[in-house]
Scaffold this motif. Structure first.
Motif, PDB file in Angstrom:
ATOM      1  N   MET A 100      -6.901  -0.106  -6.699  1.00 57.76           N
ATOM      2  CA  MET A 100      -5.474  -0.193  -6.353  1.00 57.76           C
ATOM      3  C   MET A 100      -5.311  -0.963  -5.039  1.00 57.76           C
ATOM      4  SD  MET A 100      -2.296   0.872  -7.195  1.00 57.76           S
ATOM      5  CE  MET A 100      -2.649   2.167  -8.333  1.00 57.76           C
ATOM      6  N   ASP A 101      -6.187  -0.704  -4.090  1.00 56.72           N
ATOM      7  CA  ASP A 101      -6.129  -1.424  -2.827  1.00 56.72           C
ATOM      8  C   ASP A 101      -6.430  -2.907  -3.024  1.00 56.72           C
ATOM      9  OD1 ASP A 101      -5.716  -1.179   0.092  1.00 56.72           O
ATOM     10  OD2 ASP A 101      -7.771  -1.929   0.175  1.00 56.72           O
TER      11      ASP A 101
ATOM     12  N   GLU B 179       3.790   5.711  -5.593  1.00 54.86           N
ATOM     13  CA  GLU B 179       3.718   5.733  -7.054  1.00 54.86           C
ATOM     14  C   GLU B 179       2.622   6.690  -7.530  1.00 54.86           C
ATOM     15  OE1 GLU B 179       4.964   5.099 -10.774  1.00 54.86           O
ATOM     16  OE2 GLU B 179       5.940   4.279  -9.003  1.00 54.86           O
TER      17      GLU B 179
ATOM     18  N   CYS C 105      -3.301  -4.599  -4.135  1.00 51.08           N
ATOM     19  CA  CYS C 105      -2.382  -4.771  -3.001  1.00 51.08           C
ATOM     20  C   CYS C 105      -2.807  -5.951  -2.136  1.00 51.08           C
ATOM     21  CB  CYS C 105      -2.335  -3.494  -2.161  1.00 51.08           C
ATOM     22  SG  CYS C 105      -1.570  -2.084  -2.988  1.00 51.08           S
TER      23      CYS C 105
ATOM     24  N   LEU D   5      -6.160   4.543  -0.561  1.00 47.66           N
ATOM     25  CA  LEU D   5      -5.901   4.297  -1.982  1.00 47.66           C
ATOM     26  C   LEU D   5      -7.217   4.165  -2.733  1.00 47.66           C
ATOM     27  CD1 LEU D   5      -3.152   1.541  -1.680  1.00 47.66           C
ATOM     28  CD2 LEU D   5      -2.805   3.930  -2.330  1.00 47.66           C
TER      29      LEU D   5
ATOM     30  N   GLU E 198       3.949   1.528  -1.156  1.00 51.32           N
ATOM     31  CA  GLU E 198       4.551   1.618  -2.493  1.00 51.32           C
ATOM     32  C   GLU E 198       3.540   2.164  -3.512  1.00 51.32           C
ATOM     33  OE1 GLU E 198       6.006  -1.560  -5.874  1.00 51.32           O
ATOM     34  OE2 GLU E 198       6.308  -2.091  -3.781  1.00 51.32           O
ATOM     35  N   ALA E 199       2.305   1.688  -3.450  1.00 52.14           N
ATOM     36  CA  ALA E 199       1.268   2.155  -4.376  1.00 52.14           C
ATOM     37  C   ALA E 199       0.979   3.640  -4.153  1.00 52.14           C
ATOM     38  CB  ALA E 199       0.000   1.328  -4.209  1.00 52.14           C
TER      39      ALA E 199
ATOM     40  N   ARG F 162       0.835  -1.213   0.000  1.00 56.88           N
ATOM     41  CA  ARG F 162       0.000   0.000   0.000  1.00 56.88           C
ATOM     42  C   ARG F 162       0.864   1.254   0.000  1.00 56.88           C
ATOM     43  NH1 ARG F 162      -4.594  -2.027   4.326  1.00 56.88           N
ATOM     44  NH2 ARG F 162      -6.053  -2.847   2.763  1.00 56.88           N
TER      45      ARG F 162
END
Length: 145
Positions: free
Chosen positions: A75-76, A54, A79, A71, A50-51, A48
């Motif tokens: 996206m979550d 980004e 992860c 997030l 890292e996302a 999470r």
């Protein structure tokens, strides 16, 4: 009155894994998985983070800021799929692919990590949440209600 045993888990099964039946009635399969171990939680947080980093790198000045706990849902989901695949899932049995061949654990993990199979990710997370619980005792208690 609630019993503490209802909220406890068999820690050996959480660490070592347990085979859990998942899926809708008549269309079930088995996932062998660990429970939500510290390694799972740490991996999920790292993914999470890292996302979020980004996403924040691609933001324009003055735009919103993403945090690991905030997030976008898709996206979550990715992860969570990666974390459950990497830290919890140990095996899969009774699941066939489009070619009518059994899905092996490596392919199953890849499906979870891809983000393209949210229903499988949900089932894997549900299975991990059930590891180490005394489902027979819970079913008996529920039948008494």
């Amino acid at each position: 009155m609630a019993k503490l045993s209802t909220f406890s888990r068999d820690l050996a099964k959480v660490s070592e894994g347990e085979e859990i039946e998942v899926g809708p009635e008549g269309n079930t399969f088995f996932i062998t998985t660990r429970g939500f171990t510290p390694a799972y939680r740490d991996t999920l947080y790292a993914l999470r983070l890292e996302a979020a980093r980004e996403l924040n790198r691609s933001q324009r000045a003055g735009a919103g800021f993403y945090a690991p706990d905030a997030l976008p849902p898709t996206m979550d989901d990715v992860c969570q799929g990666k974390a459950i695949a990497r830290q919890c899932v140990l095996g899969v049995r009774g699941l066939e692919g489009a070619d009518d061949q059994p899905v092996n654990v490596d392919d199953f993990r890849a499906m979870l990590e891809s983000g393209n199979y949210p229903a499988l990710t949900t089932l894997a997370i549900m299975a991990a949440g059930r590891v180490g619980s005394d489902r027979a005792e819970q079913a008996k208690a529920a039948a008494g209600n």
